[in-house]
Design an enzyme around this catalytic site. Structure first.
Site, PDB file in Angstrom:
ATOM      1  N   ASP A  10       0.889  -1.359   0.066  1.00 36.56           N
ATOM      2  CA  ASP A  10      -0.043   0.015   0.135  1.00 36.56           C
ATOM      3  C   ASP A  10       0.805   1.268   0.018  1.00 36.56           C
ATOM      4  O   ASP A  10       1.896   1.360   0.742  1.00 36.56           O
ATOM      5  CB  ASP A  10      -0.792  -0.027   1.480  1.00 36.56           C
ATOM      6  N   GLU A  51       1.707  -0.293  -5.175  1.00 43.88           N
ATOM      7  CA  GLU A  51       0.620   0.781  -5.352  1.00 43.88           C
ATOM      8  C   GLU A  51       1.665   1.992  -5.573  1.00 43.88           C
ATOM      9  O   GLU A  51       2.145   2.590  -4.513  1.00 43.88           O
ATOM     10  CB  GLU A  51      -0.219   1.020  -4.287  1.00 43.88           C
TER      11      GLU A  51
END
Length: 721
Positions: free
Chosen positions: A354, A390
């Protein structure tokens, strides 16, 4: 689990070892080791088996550099012991120091958690609603999680990682709770749990659908932020991490660690990999006004980026209040150790990071050769796992798509935007659509990476589902209690004429067609496709494009929809079967538009409806809404020789388009594999030769195969569900 001693009055600590960090059962006791730079004393606090009563405080007797350690011999030191730490030292936020022995701290290496968390004023290191320089002396122990010593053994027996090559990978992003919470075939006790994903009906569904990997939204232990708790909401997605080594307690029934392992083992037996969405960019401790739960009280300046102009404040490149100081060795070691643990002890197959741009920042701007990336590359355990970034954060120059190191793949949001934009009829987008469909060579080729570096998706947990992208043009996040101000407005969606639910058969049919268009494009594109769970049967979140706090029917999968829209699931299943047959859709190298010797067509060519290859003027025609893609060498014969072609005809306009067909190989006619506008026709039966035309209805796509394609492909998709 061993019984925890009821009386620790006779317990004492020996010197122990500074390695490994955490609590380690050695067979004759437990070694405790924790990093706490700047501390003057660290106490090991022992609790009853429920974590409710503190039974003893034992100062760790030894310090090796910044590591405090001690060994608790049996019979007191055994698996099942519940513990936490209290750290003594200076409290001076103006120097970045936040030690406070009144706060019970969770071991960053905790493998399992005990008790529950409660937002109480005592969990803050400073006096709530007062300047953060004022020390809070209330004891936080009654309100926070404790750690439990875990024995590492598990009956893995013949467990073997599926090791699916990147080119063959199909990722399915799902939420552990939401996927099975309403599943009728899962026993009530196991719904929303790790064991729910191990149920035969669930595993068979995934296997029959054709996905090769499940990517789980965060399962590292987390707690909801205070503002959500005050509103009666929670952090459903789990991007508010507390303990990186521990499975989230609420996803377990009796033993989350063993049950997670059982889930992994069961999925592996079905050939399905397990990828974890990991949150190493921030923690739930937040900014200077947040609680003191673990890292902040151990060594605030070692684990968090502090504002160099005001060390009492935090650098926020995550939008959550704090940012992990990945440039510091202590933080990097913690993360690498954690990754190693999930691979070696929990047998996971990969990680999606993330806000991964944070991990490449060290103490400067993002760098492909940042210390963390070098540490990952140097770790043997991580050499063959899947690494997915990401590729952005919210800091300066936070968008880094295409810049991650070799060996990493990246979420490609440009793919999502280009495909959605094309199918909603945006002008001047043919070039972007073609680049994304062909694997995004503009992003990855120059650095020597492959098409599989691109994780393609049309929907993920963050944003509209595929169905909602056809039913809503505006976000509808009122249930989040933020006056619909949260969530982004860049949805690239089209409601097909009506905002939200509709009983109009024409609107319903058009939405179904658009979903098929989006899914067909995704699963025929070069790169690694990722499906959002439920998109294969038209799941809706009622227009909420930021359902992070909705632990209810807005987020849970409605399996009645799966029954009602079985035709759509069948379509996805057959697309994935076609993808397995067609090696030309799963390339390890980029398409070049080159003609091979003795082949009639190029490996890929872009076709105008009139039959010729697109010219420069065609590419720049802002009014163009139709394009054909001729994919050469899509299949291989039994001897491995490339043969067979696929022709993908797309019409995003509102008028029918006649596509003149190219010459099929060996002079055999083209056969329609599917037509998204005629999906309810039981037998397409269309056969067309060179120079004939194929009519592609408005807002639809057609796939054709020539005579060298396998007969199972040329026979077309079945309507059977």
């Amino acid at each position: 689990m061993n019984a925890v001693p009821a009386d620790f009055t006779a317990a004492s600590l020996q010197a122990g070892s500074p390695s490994p960090l955490g609590a380690t059962w050695t067979g004759d006791g437990v070694n405790f080791a924790v990093c706490a730079g700047g501390a003057s004393r660290v106490e090991l606090c022992l609790f009853d088996e429920n974590g409710e009563r503190e039974l003893a405080r034992l100062p760790l007797p030894e310090r090796t550099e910044n590591c405090w350690h001690g060994f608790l011999p049996a019979p007191h030191g055994i698996p099942g012991v519940v513990y936490g730490f209290r750290v003594h030292g200076p409290y001076d936020p103006s120097y970045g120091l936040r030690h406070n022995p009144h706060k019970l701290l969770l071991d960053p290496y905790a493998r399992a958690l005990v008790g529950k968390f409660e937002w109480n004023p005592a969990v803050f290191g400073h006096q709530p609603d007062q300047p953060t320089e004022q020390l809070n002396t209330a004891d936080s122990a009654p309100y926070v999680y404790k750690a439990r010593v875990v024995q590492s053994g598990f009956a893995w027996s013949e467990d073997c990682p599926p090791a699916v090559p990147w080119r063959d990978t199909v990722i399915y992003e799902l939420h552990v709770k939401g996927f099975t919470k309403l599943h009728p075939a899962v026993p009530e006790r196991e719904r929303g749990k790790f064991l729910g994903l191990a149920q035969p009906a669930v595993v068979n569904y995934l296997k029959q659908l054709g996905v090769t990997a499940v990517q789980l939204l965060p399962v590292q232990a987390f707690v909801p932020e205070q503002f959500l708790a005050e509103r009666g909401l929670t952090n459903y997605w789990g991007y508010s991490s507390l303990a990186w080594f521990a499975p989230h307690p609420e996803y377990g029934i009796e033993d989350p660690v063993a049950e997670f392992r059982t889930m992994v083992k069961t999925l592996h037996a079905a050939g399905i990999e397990v990828i974890l969405d990991v949150v190493f960019n921030h923690t739930v401790e937040g900014n200077e006004k947040g609680p003191t739960l673990s890292l902040r009280g151990l060594d605030n300046a070692a684990y968090y980026k502090l504002d160099s102009n005001n060390l009492s404040r935090y650098v926020d490149r995550t939008g959550t209040g704090n940012t992990i100081a990945i440039g510091n060795a202590a933080a990097r070691k913690l993360i690498i150790d954690c990754l190693r643990y999930w691979v070696e002890e929990m047998h996971v197959d990969g990680f999606r990071f993330d806000l991964a741009a944070v991990l490449g920042r060290d103490n400067a701007p993002f760098r492909t050769d940042a210390a963390f990336f070098k540490a990952v590359a140097a770790e043997p355990t991580l050499r063959y796992v899947k690494l997915i970034a990401e590729p952005w954060d919210v800091g300066p120059e936070g968008y880094q798509l295409g810049r991650f190191p070799a060996g990493w793949s990246e979420w490609n949001d440009l793919y999502r935007d280009s495909v959605r934009g094309f199918w909603r009829g945006n002008p001047g987008i043919l070039g972007n659509f073609a680049e994304r469909f062909a694997g995004s060579s503009d992003l990855f080729r120059a650095s020597g990476r492959r098409p599989t570096a691109s994780i393609n998706y049309i929907a993920c947990h963050d944003g509209f589902t595929a169905y909602d992208a056809t039913a809503y043009e505006q976000k509808h996040n009122e249930a989040n209690l933020e006056d619909n101000h949260d969530g982004h407005n860049h949805n690239l969606s089209w409601n097909c004429g009506v905002e939200g639910p509709s009983d109009d058969p024409a609107v319903i049919e058009l939405r179904e067609r658009q979903i098929r268009n989006l899914l067909a494009t995704l699963l025929l594109s070069q790169g690694v496709p990722m499906l959002l769970a439920g998109d294969e049967f038209g799941r809706t979140q009622r227009g909420n494009n930021n359902a992070y706090c909705q632990d209810n029917e807005i987020s849970w999968l409605d399996w009645h929809d799966a029954e009602r829209r079985g035709w759509l699931t069948a379509f996805v299943r057959q697309l994935l079967t076609l993808r397995r047959y067609a090696a030309g859709l799963r390339r390890d190298t980029f398409l070049k538009g080159a003609r091979q010797v003795d082949r009639e067509h190029k490996d890929i060519s872009w076709r105008h409806p009139e039959g010729h290859e697109l010219t420069a003027a065609d590419w720049h025609d802002a009014n163009a809404r139709a394009i054909g893609v001729l994919i050469g060498h899509a299949f291989t014969d039994p001897y491995g020789t490339p043969n067979g072609h696929l022709l993908f005809l797309c019409n995003a306009g509102d008028q029918p388009v006649n596509f003149r067909l190219p010459t099929p190989t060996t002079g055999v006619v083209w056969r329609i594999v599917f037509d998204t506008a005629r999906w309810r026709v039981s037998d397409l039966g269309d056969r067309m030769g060179a120079g004939e035309s194929c009519v592609v209805a408005p807002h639809s796509c057609v796939l054709l195969a020539d005579g060298d394609a396998p007969s199972s492909v040329r026979s077309g998709f079945s309507l059977k569900t």
